[in-house]
Design a protein around this motif. Sequence first.
Motif, PDB file in Angstrom:
ATOM      1  N   PHE A  85       0.843  -1.192   0.000  1.00  0.00           N
ATOM      2  CA  PHE A  85       0.000   0.000   0.000  1.00  0.00           C
ATOM      3  C   PHE A  85       0.882   1.248   0.000  1.00  0.00           C
ATOM      4  O   PHE A  85       2.018   1.232   0.482  1.00  0.00           O
ATOM      5  CB  PHE A  85      -0.867   0.061   1.271  1.00  0.00           C
ATOM      6  CG  PHE A  85      -1.819  -1.092   1.439  1.00  0.00           C
ATOM      7  CD1 PHE A  85      -1.369  -2.325   1.882  1.00  0.00           C
ATOM      8  CD2 PHE A  85      -3.165  -0.933   1.188  1.00  0.00           C
ATOM      9  CE1 PHE A  85      -2.233  -3.397   2.056  1.00  0.00           C
ATOM     10  CE2 PHE A  85      -4.048  -1.988   1.364  1.00  0.00           C
ATOM     11  CZ  PHE A  85      -3.584  -3.216   1.792  1.00  0.00           C
TER      12      PHE A  85
ATOM     13  N   TYR B 185       0.243   5.305   1.287  1.00  0.00           N
ATOM     14  CA  TYR B 185      -0.631   6.289   1.904  1.00  0.00           C
ATOM     15  C   TYR B 185       0.062   7.638   1.867  1.00  0.00           C
ATOM     16  O   TYR B 185       1.278   7.741   1.961  1.00  0.00           O
ATOM     17  CB  TYR B 185      -0.917   5.935   3.373  1.00  0.00           C
ATOM     18  CG  TYR B 185      -1.900   4.804   3.572  1.00  0.00           C
ATOM     19  CD1 TYR B 185      -1.479   3.479   3.525  1.00  0.00           C
ATOM     20  CD2 TYR B 185      -3.241   5.062   3.821  1.00  0.00           C
ATOM     21  CE1 TYR B 185      -2.380   2.441   3.713  1.00  0.00           C
ATOM     22  CE2 TYR B 185      -4.142   4.029   4.017  1.00  0.00           C
ATOM     23  CZ  TYR B 185      -3.702   2.725   3.952  1.00  0.00           C
ATOM     24  OH  TYR B 185      -4.599   1.705   4.139  1.00  0.00           O
TER      25      TYR B 185
ATOM     26  N   GLN C 224       0.173  11.414   3.776  1.00  0.00           N
ATOM     27  CA  GLN C 224      -0.208  12.161   4.968  1.00  0.00           C
ATOM     28  C   GLN C 224       0.049  13.638   4.712  1.00  0.00           C
ATOM     29  O   GLN C 224       1.163  14.139   4.863  1.00  0.00           O
ATOM     30  CB  GLN C 224       0.572  11.691   6.195  1.00  0.00           C
ATOM     31  CG  GLN C 224       0.099  12.352   7.485  1.00  0.00           C
ATOM     32  CD  GLN C 224       0.924  11.959   8.687  1.00  0.00           C
ATOM     33  OE1 GLN C 224       2.130  11.740   8.592  1.00  0.00           O
ATOM     34  NE2 GLN C 224       0.277  11.854   9.839  1.00  0.00           N
TER      35      GLN C 224
ATOM     36  N   GLY D 292      -2.846  15.894   8.534  1.00  0.00           N
ATOM     37  CA  GLY D 292      -2.563  14.780   9.436  1.00  0.00           C
ATOM     38  C   GLY D 292      -3.163  13.438   9.104  1.00  0.00           C
ATOM     39  O   GLY D 292      -2.634  12.420   9.549  1.00  0.00           O
ATOM     40  N   GLU D 293      -4.257  13.387   8.365  1.00  0.00           N
ATOM     41  CA  GLU D 293      -4.858  12.073   8.120  1.00  0.00           C
ATOM     42  C   GLU D 293      -4.030  11.273   7.122  1.00  0.00           C
ATOM     43  O   GLU D 293      -3.265  11.819   6.338  1.00  0.00           O
ATOM     44  CB  GLU D 293      -6.301  12.233   7.614  1.00  0.00           C
ATOM     45  CG  GLU D 293      -6.434  12.710   6.187  1.00  0.00           C
ATOM     46  CD  GLU D 293      -6.393  14.211   6.067  1.00  0.00           C
ATOM     47  OE1 GLU D 293      -5.861  14.875   6.977  1.00  0.00           O
ATOM     48  OE2 GLU D 293      -6.899  14.717   5.045  1.00  0.00           O
ATOM     49  N   LEU D 294      -4.178   9.986   7.161  1.00  0.00           N
ATOM     50  CA  LEU D 294      -3.517   9.110   6.206  1.00  0.00           C
ATOM     51  C   LEU D 294      -4.504   8.804   5.082  1.00  0.00           C
ATOM     52  O   LEU D 294      -5.546   8.199   5.310  1.00  0.00           O
ATOM     53  CB  LEU D 294      -3.075   7.808   6.884  1.00  0.00           C
ATOM     54  CG  LEU D 294      -1.879   7.927   7.819  1.00  0.00           C
ATOM     55  CD1 LEU D 294      -1.721   6.665   8.654  1.00  0.00           C
ATOM     56  CD2 LEU D 294      -0.612   8.198   7.041  1.00  0.00           C
TER      57      LEU D 294
ATOM     58  N   PHE E 198      -5.471   6.933   1.696  1.00  0.00           N
ATOM     59  CA  PHE E 198      -5.157   5.749   0.902  1.00  0.00           C
ATOM     60  C   PHE E 198      -4.923   6.156  -0.555  1.00  0.00           C
ATOM     61  O   PHE E 198      -5.721   6.887  -1.143  1.00  0.00           O
ATOM     62  CB  PHE E 198      -6.311   4.757   1.008  1.00  0.00           C
ATOM     63  CG  PHE E 198      -6.276   3.645   0.005  1.00  0.00           C
ATOM     64  CD1 PHE E 198      -7.162   3.620  -1.060  1.00  0.00           C
ATOM     65  CD2 PHE E 198      -5.362   2.623   0.138  1.00  0.00           C
ATOM     66  CE1 PHE E 198      -7.141   2.590  -1.979  1.00  0.00           C
ATOM     67  CE2 PHE E 198      -5.330   1.576  -0.779  1.00  0.00           C
ATOM     68  CZ  PHE E 198      -6.225   1.570  -1.843  1.00  0.00           C
TER      69      PHE E 198
ATOM     70  N   ARG F 193      -3.441   0.034  -3.503  1.00  0.00           N
ATOM     71  CA  ARG F 193      -3.159  -1.302  -2.981  1.00  0.00           C
ATOM     72  C   ARG F 193      -2.715  -2.172  -4.149  1.00  0.00           C
ATOM     73  O   ARG F 193      -3.303  -2.116  -5.229  1.00  0.00           O
ATOM     74  CB  ARG F 193      -4.400  -1.916  -2.350  1.00  0.00           C
ATOM     75  CG  ARG F 193      -4.139  -3.290  -1.738  1.00  0.00           C
ATOM     76  CD  ARG F 193      -5.422  -3.930  -1.256  1.00  0.00           C
ATOM     77  NE  ARG F 193      -6.168  -4.540  -2.342  1.00  0.00           N
ATOM     78  CZ  ARG F 193      -7.500  -4.625  -2.362  1.00  0.00           C
ATOM     79  NH1 ARG F 193      -8.208  -4.112  -1.394  1.00  0.00           N
ATOM     80  NH2 ARG F 193      -8.099  -5.216  -3.366  1.00  0.00           N
TER      81      ARG F 193
ATOM     82  N   PHE G  39       3.816   7.214   2.996  1.00  0.00           N
ATOM     83  CA  PHE G  39       4.144   5.963   3.667  1.00  0.00           C
ATOM     84  C   PHE G  39       3.874   4.787   2.754  1.00  0.00           C
ATOM     85  O   PHE G  39       2.812   4.699   2.126  1.00  0.00           O
ATOM     86  CB  PHE G  39       3.305   5.789   4.940  1.00  0.00           C
ATOM     87  CG  PHE G  39       3.628   6.758   6.032  1.00  0.00           C
ATOM     88  CD1 PHE G  39       2.898   7.932   6.177  1.00  0.00           C
ATOM     89  CD2 PHE G  39       4.657   6.502   6.926  1.00  0.00           C
ATOM     90  CE1 PHE G  39       3.196   8.829   7.187  1.00  0.00           C
ATOM     91  CE2 PHE G  39       4.959   7.392   7.943  1.00  0.00           C
ATOM     92  CZ  PHE G  39       4.227   8.561   8.063  1.00  0.00           C
TER      93      PHE G  39
ATOM     94  N   LYS H 283       1.248  -5.717   4.110  1.00  0.00           N
ATOM     95  CA  LYS H 283       0.401  -6.580   4.917  1.00  0.00           C
ATOM     96  C   LYS H 283       0.555  -8.007   4.407  1.00  0.00           C
ATOM     97  O   LYS H 283       0.369  -8.266   3.221  1.00  0.00           O
ATOM     98  CB  LYS H 283      -1.049  -6.116   4.832  1.00  0.00           C
ATOM     99  CG  LYS H 283      -1.941  -6.745   5.870  1.00  0.00           C
ATOM    100  CD  LYS H 283      -3.206  -5.920   6.104  1.00  0.00           C
ATOM    101  CE  LYS H 283      -4.073  -5.788   4.881  1.00  0.00           C
ATOM    102  NZ  LYS H 283      -5.386  -5.176   5.207  1.00  0.00           N
TER     103      LYS H 283
ATOM    104  N   PHE I 284      -0.863  -3.650   9.450  1.00  0.00           N
ATOM    105  CA  PHE I 284       0.162  -3.192   8.545  1.00  0.00           C
ATOM    106  C   PHE I 284       1.529  -3.145   9.207  1.00  0.00           C
ATOM    107  O   PHE I 284       1.656  -2.928  10.398  1.00  0.00           O
ATOM    108  CB  PHE I 284      -0.131  -1.760   8.099  1.00  0.00           C
ATOM    109  CG  PHE I 284      -1.235  -1.632   7.110  1.00  0.00           C
ATOM    110  CD1 PHE I 284      -2.465  -1.142   7.503  1.00  0.00           C
ATOM    111  CD2 PHE I 284      -1.051  -1.962   5.783  1.00  0.00           C
ATOM    112  CE1 PHE I 284      -3.503  -1.008   6.602  1.00  0.00           C
ATOM    113  CE2 PHE I 284      -2.075  -1.829   4.880  1.00  0.00           C
ATOM    114  CZ  PHE I 284      -3.297  -1.350   5.288  1.00  0.00           C
TER     115      PHE I 284
ATOM    116  N   PHE J  79       4.505  -0.568   8.499  1.00  0.00           N
ATOM    117  CA  PHE J  79       4.747   0.673   7.775  1.00  0.00           C
ATOM    118  C   PHE J  79       6.229   0.946   7.617  1.00  0.00           C
ATOM    119  O   PHE J  79       7.042   0.591   8.472  1.00  0.00           O
ATOM    120  CB  PHE J  79       4.143   1.863   8.544  1.00  0.00           C
ATOM    121  CG  PHE J  79       2.661   2.021   8.367  1.00  0.00           C
ATOM    122  CD1 PHE J  79       1.781   1.385   9.220  1.00  0.00           C
ATOM    123  CD2 PHE J  79       2.150   2.828   7.357  1.00  0.00           C
ATOM    124  CE1 PHE J  79       0.418   1.535   9.064  1.00  0.00           C
ATOM    125  CE2 PHE J  79       0.789   2.985   7.201  1.00  0.00           C
ATOM    126  CZ  PHE J  79      -0.072   2.336   8.054  1.00  0.00           C
ATOM    127  N   GLY J  80       6.565   1.633   6.532  1.00  0.00           N
ATOM    128  CA  GLY J  80       7.883   2.211   6.409  1.00  0.00           C
ATOM    129  C   GLY J  80       7.938   3.504   7.223  1.00  0.00           C
ATOM    130  O   GLY J  80       6.913   3.979   7.724  1.00  0.00           O
ATOM    131  N   PRO J  81       9.109   4.071   7.362  1.00  0.00           N
ATOM    132  CA  PRO J  81       9.261   5.289   8.181  1.00  0.00           C
ATOM    133  C   PRO J  81       8.716   6.544   7.526  1.00  0.00           C
ATOM    134  O   PRO J  81       8.613   7.580   8.186  1.00  0.00           O
ATOM    135  CB  PRO J  81      10.773   5.382   8.366  1.00  0.00           C
ATOM    136  CG  PRO J  81      11.334   4.686   7.178  1.00  0.00           C
ATOM    137  CD  PRO J  81      10.392   3.577   6.847  1.00  0.00           C
TER     138      PRO J  81
END
Lengths: 116, 114
Positions: free
Chosen positions: B35, B37, B39, B43-45, B47, B50, B91, B95, B102, B104-106
């Motif tokens: 995935f 994402y 941000q 602030g929200e992630l 999508f 996929r 990000f 999964k 998930f 996640f990467g940094p």
Amino acid sequence: EAGVTQFPSHSVIEKGQTVTLRCDPISGHDNLYWYRRVMGKEIKFLLHFVKESKQDESGMPNNRFLAERTGGTYSTLKVQPAELEDSGVYFCASSQEGPRVEETQYFGPGTRLLVL
Amino acid sequence: AQKVTQAQTEISVVEKEDVTLDCVYETRDTTYYLFWYKQPPSGELVFLIRRNSFDEQNEISGRYSWNFQKSTSSFNFTITASQVVDSAVYFCALKGNYGQNFVFGPGTRLSVLP
């Protein structure tokens, strides 16, 4: 359709106090997840609800964290007592019902917690 | 163990430049899901995409494109003709086939300058 919502958006508390975060998932989503991003680190999984049941809580850091999802709708995450290292952003996500592993998770805006 | 690496911590480009965000993953699962994402400053992630491990077809959506290479375990994201509104943290996430959560990467912070 409303997305995932979280309340509050920000919270500043002192060490030792209690804070409760709330998440309202997308309507109809049985799966609800909590994640957090501690300063400068990756977003980490905390736990997963399927309706009101805890499916996986392997990511919960310790017993100061308590998550509930009474009635299978909204969820709360309580930190009691809060410590300095709990500061970070707490994200909630939800996905549709069913066991499909590949189901996309939709995230809320997060709650920024600062423990002083 | 599963792991996602985003080697680029921060990238700055000038508007209209193309930019590629790298993502390298590790997993022992034969079936898995990747995935991306976004941000934004709010602030929200959000999508973006996929991709299933059994579908290596690359995808294009407007100015966004994704290059999935199983041979190198990479799932890179390219923004063509970048715009200031593309400025955000991006990000990459993985999964596995047996878990719902998930990894996640940094994240990569992209700044698009006017």
